[in-house]
Design a protein around this motif. Structure first.
Motif, PDB file in Angstrom:
ATOM      1  N   GLU A 136       0.822  -1.220   0.000  1.00 38.91           N
ATOM      2  CA  GLU A 136       0.000   0.000   0.000  1.00 38.91           C
ATOM      3  C   GLU A 136       0.848   1.259   0.000  1.00 38.91           C
ATOM      4  N   VAL A 137       2.010   1.211   0.671  1.00 36.79           N
ATOM      5  CA  VAL A 137       2.856   2.407   0.704  1.00 36.79           C
ATOM      6  C   VAL A 137       3.936   2.339  -0.381  1.00 36.79           C
ATOM      7  N   GLY A 138       3.695   1.502  -1.383  1.00 35.91           N
ATOM      8  CA  GLY A 138       4.539   1.507  -2.563  1.00 35.91           C
ATOM      9  C   GLY A 138       5.884   0.827  -2.392  1.00 35.91           C
ATOM     10  N   ILE A 139       6.000  -0.093  -1.438  1.00 37.93           N
ATOM     11  CA  ILE A 139       7.267  -0.806  -1.270  1.00 37.93           C
ATOM     12  C   ILE A 139       7.185  -2.136  -2.012  1.00 37.93           C
ATOM     13  N   GLY A 140       8.050  -2.276  -3.023  1.00 35.89           N
ATOM     14  CA  GLY A 140       8.066  -3.496  -3.816  1.00 35.89           C
ATOM     15  C   GLY A 140       8.745  -4.640  -3.069  1.00 35.89           C
ATOM     16  N   ASP A 141       8.517  -5.857  -3.550  1.00 34.01           N
ATOM     17  CA  ASP A 141       9.114  -7.053  -2.966  1.00 34.01           C
ATOM     18  C   ASP A 141       8.931  -7.094  -1.444  1.00 34.01           C
ATOM     19  N   PRO A 142       7.694  -6.968  -0.980  1.00 34.90           N
ATOM     20  CA  PRO A 142       7.456  -6.856   0.464  1.00 34.90           C
ATOM     21  C   PRO A 142       7.951  -8.066   1.265  1.00 34.90           C
ATOM     22  N   GLU A 143       7.904  -9.237   0.627  1.00 42.08           N
ATOM     23  CA  GLU A 143       8.329 -10.437   1.354  1.00 42.08           C
ATOM     24  C   GLU A 143       9.791 -10.303   1.809  1.00 42.08           C
ATOM     25  N   ARG A 144      10.637  -9.808   0.887  1.00 37.64           N
ATOM     26  CA  ARG A 144      12.056  -9.626   1.216  1.00 37.64           C
ATOM     27  C   ARG A 144      12.228  -8.496   2.239  1.00 37.64           C
ATOM     28  N   ARG A 145      11.477  -7.426   2.048  1.00 39.70           N
ATOM     29  CA  ARG A 145      11.606  -6.270   2.951  1.00 39.70           C
ATOM     30  C   ARG A 145      11.289  -6.654   4.395  1.00 39.70           C
ATOM     31  N   LEU A 146      10.301  -7.532   4.554  1.00 39.83           N
ATOM     32  CA  LEU A 146       9.905  -7.916   5.917  1.00 39.83           C
ATOM     33  C   LEU A 146      11.031  -8.635   6.648  1.00 39.83           C
ATOM     34  N   ARG A 147      11.927  -9.270   5.881  1.00 39.00           N
ATOM     35  CA  ARG A 147      13.036  -9.997   6.521  1.00 39.00           C
ATOM     36  C   ARG A 147      14.229  -9.086   6.807  1.00 39.00           C
ATOM     37  N   GLN A 148      14.187  -7.859   6.302  1.00 42.01           N
ATOM     38  CA  GLN A 148      15.337  -6.964   6.473  1.00 42.01           C
ATOM     39  C   GLN A 148      15.293  -6.227   7.810  1.00 42.01           C
ATOM     40  N   TYR A 149      16.465  -5.681   8.169  1.00 44.89           N
ATOM     41  CA  TYR A 149      16.594  -4.894   9.392  1.00 44.89           C
ATOM     42  C   TYR A 149      16.574  -3.408   9.031  1.00 44.89           C
ATOM     43  N   PRO A 150      16.227  -2.548   9.993  1.00 43.27           N
ATOM     44  CA  PRO A 150      16.112  -1.111   9.675  1.00 43.27           C
ATOM     45  C   PRO A 150      17.339  -0.545   8.963  1.00 43.27           C
ATOM     46  N   HIS A 151      18.566  -0.984   9.332  1.00 44.18           N
ATOM     47  CA  HIS A 151      19.758  -0.374   8.720  1.00 44.18           C
ATOM     48  C   HIS A 151      19.883  -0.738   7.232  1.00 44.18           C
ATOM     49  N   GLU A 152      19.132  -1.741   6.798  1.00 41.23           N
ATOM     50  CA  GLU A 152      19.194  -2.133   5.381  1.00 41.23           C
ATOM     51  C   GLU A 152      18.256  -1.290   4.509  1.00 41.23           C
TER      52      GLU A 152
END
Ligand SMILES: Nc1ncnc2c1ncn2[C@@H]1O[C@H](COP(=O)(O)OP(=O)(O)O)[C@@H](O)[C@H]1O
Ligand code: SF4
Ligand SMILES: [Mg+2]
Length: 339
Positions: free
Chosen positions: A137-153
């Protein structure tokens, strides 16, 4: 119809070094459902304290007078359960420094699912699915990968989008945005504002939007409130503020603003120093910096004066209206401008 948010005669004092210091003084305004108000003013003017008071997130020992009503209910009268529900479902905050409001050792997925699992009692797979939807909804692609990332990434702009996703997850009726784009570069600011605007319109959310940027407030908000020394100095339709300021402080801010196509993260300088509510002189708090100050400006705090649908805390309005350009300031004698 009642306003969604009604702030009435709000005065807040905080304990500092054994003293009680005023940080907000007699702040009143109301915000309708789905509408936006911008809060502008120099650092220390009380912008953050205003939204923190609305969210009832004040430091320990705060002394709060006056009233904050949300949907008719007194926020400072809410008991623990109702307060929890208010903060989880009715209002949401977005801060300037997204990174400071995430835990560096927890993933974006943990961050986004935490509230869903606590407030909506969702099981983990369902919460993860919902978190993916929110990122999309907020325009972030590849959400599955993003969910596994840490804030510094994630970049500052992406992280602020995550914050917006978290804020709108519960479909709150009021977003409290405290300089959400100040730390971002100009292009990213525009993207984040566009997303925030789209979410807000889509879900009919009202917003209190803090910014140092008068132009941005004008572009985003229905009304703008100008704060100085913890007081409302002016409240006006944002479209009118620039062409027809109703307070010498606003006029000075408008004149000092940089070019229209340049975003700033600090308001331009006005001669003299801003004052806190605690240190404000008797009478008009802006008087030491005001080109138009007269003796009577020192006689008590000016009341908020209604001018049509707007308000100003200047005893010389409306006589000064339209005549506050700085080049005329010295030539406008006290006799010339009378009420
Ligand atoms: N925790 C605190 N304790 C005491 N005073 C505070 C605290 N936080 C902010 N203040 C004071 O409250 C006033 C308003 O601060 P704030 O609302 O943060 O200003 P703004 O967001 O407009 O820059 C300032 O004078 C500031 O020093
Ligand atoms: S009340 Fe007086 S000192 Fe204050 S803003 Fe108005 S003219 Fe200036
Ligand atoms: Mg602030």
């Amino acid at each position: 119809m009642n306003a969604l948010l009604e702030v009435d005669g709000l005065t807040v004092r905080l304990p500092v070094a054994g003293e009680s210091r005023t940080v907000l003084r007699d702040v009143s305004f109301s915000l309708d459902a789905g509408s936006t108000i911008g809060l502008v003013g120099e650092s220390g003017s009380g912008k953050s304290m205003t939204v923190r008071t609305v969210a009832r997130l004040l430091p320990d020992g705060a002394d709060v007078r006056g009233s904050v009503r949300f949907d008719g209910a007194e926020v400072f009268g809410l008991r623990a359960d109702a307060l929890r529900s208010y903060r989880a479902n009715d209002v949401a905050m977005i801060f300037q420094d997204a990174r400071a409001h995430t835990n560096p050792v927890r993933t974006i997925g943990d961050f986004l699912t935490e509230a869903l699992r606590t407030n909506d009692r969702m099981r983990k797979p369902a919460a993860l699915g919902r978190a993916e939807e929110l990122l999309a909804e907020v325009g972030i692609g590849d959400p599955e990968r993003r969910l596994r990332q840490y804030p510094h990434e994630l970049s500052g702009g992406l992280l602020q989008r995550v914050m917006i996703a978290a804020a709108v997850a519960a479909r709150p009726r009021l977003i409290l945005a405290d300089e959400p784009t100040t730390a971002l570069d100009v292009t990213t600011q525009a993207e984040v504002m566009a997303i925030l605007g789209r979410m807000r319109r889509e879900y009919g959310m009202a917003m209190l939007f803090i910014t140092h940027d008068l132009e941005l407030a004008g572009a985003v908000c229905d009304e703008t409130i100008v704060l100085y020394a913890g007081q409302v100095m002016e409240r006006q339709a944002s479209t009118r503020l620039h062409e027809d300021p109703l307070h010498p402080y606003t006029a000075a801010l408008v004149q000092a603003r940089p070019e229209i196509d340049r975003r700033v993260d600090r308001l331009p300088v006005i001669t003299g120093h801003p004052t806190t509510a605690y240190e404000a002189p008797d009478g008009c708090a802006f008087a030491p910096r005001c080109h138009f100050a007269q003796e009577r400006c020192g006689a008590g705090v000016p009341p908020l004066l209604r001018i049509g649908p707007s308000e100003t805390r200047c005893v010389r309005m409306p006589a000064l209206r339209g005549r506050m350009e700085s080049e005329n300031a010295d030539s406008l004698s006290n006799e010339e401008v009378t009420r």
